[in-house]
Design a protein around this motif. Structure first.
Motif, PDB file in Angstrom:
ATOM      1  N   ASP A 112      -6.443   6.376   6.353  1.00 54.33           N
ATOM      2  CA  ASP A 112      -6.522   5.702   4.888  1.00 54.33           C
ATOM      3  C   ASP A 112      -6.668   4.242   5.171  1.00 54.33           C
ATOM      4  N   ASN A 113      -7.933   3.659   5.041  1.00 56.45           N
ATOM      5  CA  ASN A 113      -7.812   2.123   5.126  1.00 56.45           C
ATOM      6  C   ASN A 113      -7.980   1.697   3.872  1.00 56.45           C
ATOM      7  N   GLN A 114      -6.996   1.229   3.096  1.00 59.81           N
ATOM      8  CA  GLN A 114      -7.199   0.907   1.694  1.00 59.81           C
ATOM      9  C   GLN A 114      -7.874  -0.745   1.597  1.00 59.81           C
ATOM     10  N   GLN A 115      -8.330  -0.912   2.521  1.00 59.44           N
ATOM     11  CA  GLN A 115      -9.187  -2.240   2.512  1.00 59.44           C
ATOM     12  C   GLN A 115     -10.607  -2.066   3.089  1.00 59.44           C
ATOM     13  N   SER A 132      -0.351   2.957  -4.800  1.00 52.66           N
ATOM     14  CA  SER A 132      -0.933   1.611  -4.447  1.00 52.66           C
ATOM     15  C   SER A 132      -1.388   0.955  -5.591  1.00 52.66           C
ATOM     16  N   PRO A 133      -0.294   0.478  -6.758  1.00 45.56           N
ATOM     17  CA  PRO A 133      -0.677  -0.201  -8.028  1.00 45.56           C
ATOM     18  C   PRO A 133      -1.740  -1.278  -7.974  1.00 45.56           C
ATOM     19  N   GLU A 134      -1.560  -2.314  -6.631  1.00 46.95           N
ATOM     20  CA  GLU A 134      -2.447  -3.294  -6.746  1.00 46.95           C
ATOM     21  C   GLU A 134      -3.993  -2.583  -6.588  1.00 46.95           C
ATOM     22  N   ARG A 135      -4.244  -1.623  -6.490  1.00 50.96           N
ATOM     23  CA  ARG A 135      -5.653  -1.088  -6.163  1.00 50.96           C
ATOM     24  C   ARG A 135      -5.900  -0.049  -6.889  1.00 50.96           C
ATOM     25  N   MET A 136      -4.972   0.429  -7.818  1.00 51.48           N
ATOM     26  CA  MET A 136      -4.952   1.217  -9.004  1.00 51.48           C
ATOM     27  C   MET A 136      -4.708   0.947 -10.397  1.00 51.48           C
ATOM     28  N   SER A 137      -5.823   0.400 -11.085  1.00 48.32           N
ATOM     29  CA  SER A 137      -5.740   0.138 -12.495  1.00 48.32           C
ATOM     30  C   SER A 137      -5.582   1.224 -13.428  1.00 48.32           C
ATOM     31  N   LEU A 138      -4.801   0.967 -14.608  1.00 49.14           N
ATOM     32  CA  LEU A 138      -4.668   2.067 -15.241  1.00 49.14           C
ATOM     33  C   LEU A 138      -4.194   1.323 -16.568  1.00 49.14           C
ATOM     34  N   SER A 139      -4.849   1.795 -17.870  1.00 50.18           N
ATOM     35  CA  SER A 139      -4.515   1.560 -19.367  1.00 50.18           C
ATOM     36  C   SER A 139      -4.676   2.993 -19.997  1.00 50.18           C
ATOM     37  N   TYR A 140      -3.715   2.992 -20.927  1.00 41.06           N
ATOM     38  CA  TYR A 140      -3.838   4.131 -21.614  1.00 41.06           C
ATOM     39  C   TYR A 140      -3.508   4.358 -23.223  1.00 41.06           C
ATOM     40  N   THR A 141      -3.895   4.896 -24.191  1.00 43.40           N
ATOM     41  CA  THR A 141      -3.435   5.291 -25.573  1.00 43.40           C
ATOM     42  C   THR A 141      -3.188   6.618 -25.569  1.00 43.40           C
ATOM     43  N   SER A 142      -2.825   7.049 -26.771  1.00 39.29           N
ATOM     44  CA  SER A 142      -2.501   8.402 -27.188  1.00 39.29           C
ATOM     45  C   SER A 142      -3.860   9.332 -27.018  1.00 39.29           C
ATOM     46  N   ASN A 155      -6.816   8.443 -24.350  1.00 37.01           N
ATOM     47  CA  ASN A 155      -7.713   8.063 -23.628  1.00 37.01           C
ATOM     48  C   ASN A 155      -6.711   7.438 -22.390  1.00 37.01           C
ATOM     49  N   ASP A 156      -7.339   7.545 -21.380  1.00 38.36           N
ATOM     50  CA  ASP A 156      -6.688   6.787 -19.844  1.00 38.36           C
ATOM     51  C   ASP A 156      -8.081   6.154 -19.588  1.00 38.36           C
ATOM     52  N   THR A 157      -7.963   4.833 -19.192  1.00 37.13           N
ATOM     53  CA  THR A 157      -9.061   4.087 -18.691  1.00 37.13           C
ATOM     54  C   THR A 157      -8.626   3.729 -17.119  1.00 37.13           C
ATOM     55  N   PHE A 158      -9.331   4.106 -16.123  1.00 41.73           N
ATOM     56  CA  PHE A 158      -8.758   3.839 -14.891  1.00 41.73           C
ATOM     57  C   PHE A 158      -9.849   3.036 -13.861  1.00 41.73           C
ATOM     58  N   GLY A 159      -9.141   2.825 -12.675  1.00 36.39           N
ATOM     59  CA  GLY A 159     -10.173   2.104 -11.609  1.00 36.39           C
ATOM     60  C   GLY A 159      -9.316   2.040 -10.426  1.00 36.39           C
ATOM     61  N   ILE A 160     -10.145   2.258  -9.322  1.00 40.81           N
ATOM     62  CA  ILE A 160      -9.631   2.424  -8.172  1.00 40.81           C
ATOM     63  C   ILE A 160     -10.739   1.375  -7.293  1.00 40.81           C
ATOM     64  N   ASP A 161      -9.834   0.203  -6.635  1.00 40.88           N
ATOM     65  CA  ASP A 161     -10.634  -0.738  -5.675  1.00 40.88           C
ATOM     66  C   ASP A 161      -9.916  -1.140  -4.455  1.00 40.88           C
ATOM     67  N   HIS A 162     -10.275  -0.521  -3.564  1.00 38.86           N
ATOM     68  CA  HIS A 162      -9.700  -0.744  -2.225  1.00 38.86           C
ATOM     69  C   HIS A 162     -10.207  -1.991  -1.455  1.00 38.86           C
ATOM     70  N   TRP A 163      -9.872  -3.209  -2.040  1.00 37.25           N
ATOM     71  CA  TRP A 163     -10.684  -4.280  -1.841  1.00 37.25           C
ATOM     72  C   TRP A 163     -10.184  -4.843  -0.339  1.00 37.25           C
ATOM     73  N   ALA A 164     -10.991  -5.570   0.191  1.00 38.98           N
ATOM     74  CA  ALA A 164     -10.609  -6.075   1.693  1.00 38.98           C
ATOM     75  C   ALA A 164      -9.711  -7.298   1.542  1.00 38.98           C
ATOM     76  N   ILE A 213       0.811  -1.148   0.147  1.00 38.91           N
ATOM     77  CA  ILE A 213       0.048   0.066   0.085  1.00 38.91           C
ATOM     78  C   ILE A 213       0.834   1.290  -0.075  1.00 38.91           C
ATOM     79  N   ASP A 214       0.717   2.146  -0.864  1.00 47.48           N
ATOM     80  CA  ASP A 214       1.418   3.428  -0.992  1.00 47.48           C
ATOM     81  C   ASP A 214       2.439   3.268  -1.569  1.00 47.48           C
ATOM     82  N   GLU A 215       2.861   2.089  -2.467  1.00 47.70           N
ATOM     83  CA  GLU A 215       4.094   2.024  -2.994  1.00 47.70           C
ATOM     84  C   GLU A 215       3.779   2.841  -4.346  1.00 47.70           C
TER      85      GLU A 215
END
Length: 234
Positions: free
Chosen positions: A170-173, A213-223, A225-234, A3-5
């Motif tokens: 900040d409880n990322q779970q 927090s890369p395990e909880r921050m998904s990101l893909s991109y093109t020239s 667009n950015d597609t993102f998702g945040i999931d603070h899973w338990a 977390i926070d890496e």
């Protein structure tokens, strides 16, 4: 990964925020050529702020000499609305322009007006691309001297980010999430050509990009667009 890496996507991290939830940033370089940033934001299809303990942000920004001015959308659990934050100074919410329930997208443009003023425009759209809700357009005063004027033009960096920030510790779970969001049709307005140049992470107009927090921050991109998702899973 911890977390926070910090994970560098491009260039280097200009700062490393911890205790703020999973997030990412992308920055352009300083330029007098680019006078406005544009994005069509696809609003997240899932939003859970863990029993009102987090706020979601999807934002563009303008970085001056010393600090940034966040100009974008906030969600406090009751829908998206514009906000501005002259970092370290004034935080203002414009919740009278809250997105209606049928809004799927938000057009947003931001630009410096002069060395002490920026402008933000927001218009929500439905799935057919029609305007819905109240249009927002406002000039916003910012701290004196931060925006640099060079030969009659502002020299600044444009940036964008997505985050899901805790109101307390900040409880990322905590099972909070912000999923299915996108920055689309990303563009910087070129004053020399009177047209928009793309500023996706894969272009040379983005010089610095990173996520936390890369395990909880998904990101893909093109020239474009950015597609993102945040999931603070338990």
């Amino acid at each position: 990964m911890a977390i926070d890496e910090l994970v560098i996507i491009k260039g280097s991290a200009m700062f490393h925020e911890t205790g703020k939830g999973a997030h990412y940033y992308a920055f352009s370089s300083y330029s007098t050529t680019y006078q406005e940033a544009f994005a069509n934001i696809k609003l997240p299809t899932s939003f859970n702020n863990a029993n009102n303990t987090r706020n979601g942000y999807i934002s563009l920004g303008i970085f001056g000499i010393a600090h940034g001015i966040d100009l974008g959308l906030k969600n406090d659990g009751n829908g998206w609305y514009p906000f501005s934050y002259d970092v370290g100074y004034d935080f203002v919410e414009y919740n009278y322009c809250r997105a209606p329930s049928n809004a799927t997208n938000a057009i947003i443009t931001v630009n410096p007006v002069n060395s002490t003023t920026v402008r933000m425009y927001v218009q929500f759209l439905n799935s057919n691309g029609n305007n819905v809700g109240t249009m927002f357009e406002q000039n916003i005063s910012v701290s004196s001297g931060n925006l640099q004027n060079n030969s009659g033009y502002i020299s600044c960096r444009f940036y964008r980010f997505a985050s899901l920030v805790p109101k307390g510790s900040d409880n990322q779970q905590d099972c909070s999430n912000m999923l299915g969001g996108r920055f689309t049709n990303l563009g910087l307005y070129n004053r020399n050509t009177s047209s928009y140049d793309t500023w996706g992470i894969s272009t040379n107009r983005v010089t610095n990009a990173w996520k936390v927090s890369p395990e909880r921050m998904s990101l893909s991109y093109t020239s474009h667009n950015d597609t993102f998702g945040i999931d603070h899973w338990a």
